[in-house]
Design a protein around this motif. Structure first.
Motif, PDB file in Angstrom:
ATOM      1  N   GLN A  54       0.701  -1.221  -0.165  1.00 41.77           N
ATOM      2  CA  GLN A  54       0.148   0.040   0.026  1.00 41.77           C
ATOM      3  C   GLN A  54       0.836   1.337   0.074  1.00 41.77           C
ATOM      4  O   GLN A  54       0.636   2.116  -0.953  1.00 41.77           O
ATOM      5  CB  GLN A  54      -1.057  -0.072   1.412  1.00 41.77           C
ATOM      6  CG  GLN A  54      -1.671   1.158   1.371  1.00 41.77           C
ATOM      7  CD  GLN A  54      -2.841   1.470   0.360  1.00 41.77           C
ATOM      8  OE1 GLN A  54      -3.784   0.637   0.536  1.00 41.77           O
ATOM      9  NE2 GLN A  54      -2.977   2.254  -0.636  1.00 41.77           N
ATOM     10  N   SER A  55       1.879   1.570   0.958  1.00 39.71           N
ATOM     11  CA  SER A  55       2.540   2.719   1.076  1.00 39.71           C
ATOM     12  C   SER A  55       3.535   2.773   0.050  1.00 39.71           C
ATOM     13  O   SER A  55       4.106   3.962  -0.348  1.00 39.71           O
ATOM     14  CB  SER A  55       3.245   2.554   2.388  1.00 39.71           C
ATOM     15  OG  SER A  55       3.892   1.462   2.545  1.00 39.71           O
ATOM     16  N   LYS A 230      -6.974   2.292   4.208  1.00 33.74           N
ATOM     17  CA  LYS A 230      -5.871   3.175   4.244  1.00 33.74           C
ATOM     18  C   LYS A 230      -5.641   3.939   3.061  1.00 33.74           C
ATOM     19  O   LYS A 230      -5.034   5.197   3.190  1.00 33.74           O
ATOM     20  CB  LYS A 230      -4.740   2.112   4.368  1.00 33.74           C
ATOM     21  CG  LYS A 230      -3.392   2.754   4.808  1.00 33.74           C
ATOM     22  CD  LYS A 230      -2.324   1.639   4.773  1.00 33.74           C
ATOM     23  CE  LYS A 230      -0.971   2.314   5.158  1.00 33.74           C
ATOM     24  NZ  LYS A 230       0.138   1.186   5.203  1.00 33.74           N
ATOM     25  N   GLN A 233      -6.966   7.479   3.769  1.00 35.71           N
ATOM     26  CA  GLN A 233      -6.285   8.176   4.957  1.00 35.71           C
ATOM     27  C   GLN A 233      -5.064   8.990   4.044  1.00 35.71           C
ATOM     28  O   GLN A 233      -4.713  10.039   4.502  1.00 35.71           O
ATOM     29  CB  GLN A 233      -5.612   7.113   5.789  1.00 35.71           C
ATOM     30  CG  GLN A 233      -6.546   6.904   6.984  1.00 35.71           C
ATOM     31  CD  GLN A 233      -7.138   7.987   7.732  1.00 35.71           C
ATOM     32  OE1 GLN A 233      -8.359   8.556   7.729  1.00 35.71           O
ATOM     33  NE2 GLN A 233      -6.367   8.669   8.333  1.00 35.71           N
TER      34      GLN A 233
END
Length: 341
Positions: A54-55, A230, A233
């Motif tokens: 994800q990041s 996420k 965010q």
């Protein structure tokens, strides 16, 4: 070529992804949380040094160079009647749902090979890309005729904001220019106006839809942003880092107050459908979220369900779908709309 649930959005019955990962790094992208990425942590760590899918989204890309050859074998061996074909998906194969199929030259070469195989087997194709490089295959698209449609994601023409949440993707006006070149070459085009931002108002949507109507008689798919996961965010942080305090404030409020998101999503869906009525030949196909439908009742819920069940009015082949679009504004009068909410 994988079966897909995107028939629920009237997009396709199958998807093909020419790579794992995507360089565009869109903050709102849901793909890193899907099984296609989530179940490949070890492979991504070994082959692309990925710590967190994800990041790290936007920093890795693993190509499937042999995809056209493998696809050709599958299509030769598989009986056409065995392929999934729903009323809303119409047997369409989409490139791509999990990566941008024209994000660079290598991806584009794989895409051309895959599309060639699909056309040879008379399979309808939908291409979705943010890359202006899609125009390199105009010759192939013209050969496919009305068995193909090519679209781009354009949620706004406010380039700095779009760049903040889609950091490595081409500017929105470049995407529009690519679609303009395609439609001038008689290639069917569409637009994904998704996800739209909470600060957009009627004037913003009028400007967007006027640009899209200039592309001809097209379908525009629309979906408001959803405050979950996420990736949401990361959108909030991206807006903050870019100095968009108004966007950050609205996103934060949507995250913390579910009812506020429900009202925002209903208002946007209604406004976009109302504005679309000003343009003859423009069809907006809205995507109401399942959670939004569950959060409503009565007349609103029935109309949202009708929106969700509608078939996009696009033509794949000589005829249009049997089922009408059945999409319109939720409520014409603003006061009545507020009462229903």
């Amino acid at each position: 070529m994988s079966e897909s649930h995107l028939h629920t959005k009237s997009l396709c019955d199958h998807v093909i992804n020419v790579a794992t990962g995507c360089r565009h790094g869109c903050e709102f992208c849901y793909v890193p949380t899907t099984p296609a990425i989530d179940n490949r942590d070890e492979m991504l760590a070994d082959q692309a040094d990925v710590g967190d899918p994800q990041s790290d989204w936007g920093n890795y890309l693993l190509y499937r160079d042999d995809l056209p050859e493998r696809l050709g074998r599958v299509l030769e061996d598989r009986v056409p009647s065995d392929r999934k074909q729903t009323n809303r998906g119409r047997g369409v194969v989409m490139l791509s749902s999990g990566t941008d199929c024209y994000q660079d030259r290598r991806a584009a070469q794989i895409t051309r090979g895959a599309v060639t195989e699909l056309i040879m087997h008379d399979i309808p194709v939908r291409i979705l890309t943010r890359s202006p490089a899609v125009v390199r295959d105009i010759d192939l698209f013209r050969e496919a005729g009305n068995r193909i449609t090519v679209g781009s994601s354009i949620p706004s023409f406010e380039a700095p904001l779009v760049n903040a949440v889609e950091p490595n993707a081409p500017p929105p006006i470049k995407r529009w220019e690519a679609l303009d070149r395609l439609q001038q070459a008689d290639v069917p085009v569409f637009v994904s106006m998704s996800p739209t931002y909470p600060t957009m108002d009627e004037d913003d949507f009028h400007e967007l839809l006027s640009y899209f109507r200039a592309l001809g008689e097209i379908v525009v798919f629309h979906e408001p942003i959803n405050p979950r996961g996420k990736n949401f965010q990361q959108c909030l942080k991206a807006a903050s880092d870019a100095g968009y305090e108004d966007v950050e404030r609205e996103l934060r409020r949507m995250r913390d107050d579910r009812q506020y998101w429900v009202e925002y999503a209903l208002e946007q869906l209604n406004t976009v459908q109302q504005v679309a009525r000003r343009f003859d030949g423009l069809e907006v196909h809205s995507w109401p979220d399942d959670e939004l439908i569950r959060s409503t009742s009565g007349q609103l819920q029935s109309q949202l369900e009708a929106m969700q069940q509608a078939v996009s009015p696009e033509s794949f082949g000589p005829t249009k779908p049997d089922t009408p679009a059945a999409q319109s504004e939720l409520v014409e009068d603003h006061e009545m709309f507020q009462q229903l909410i």
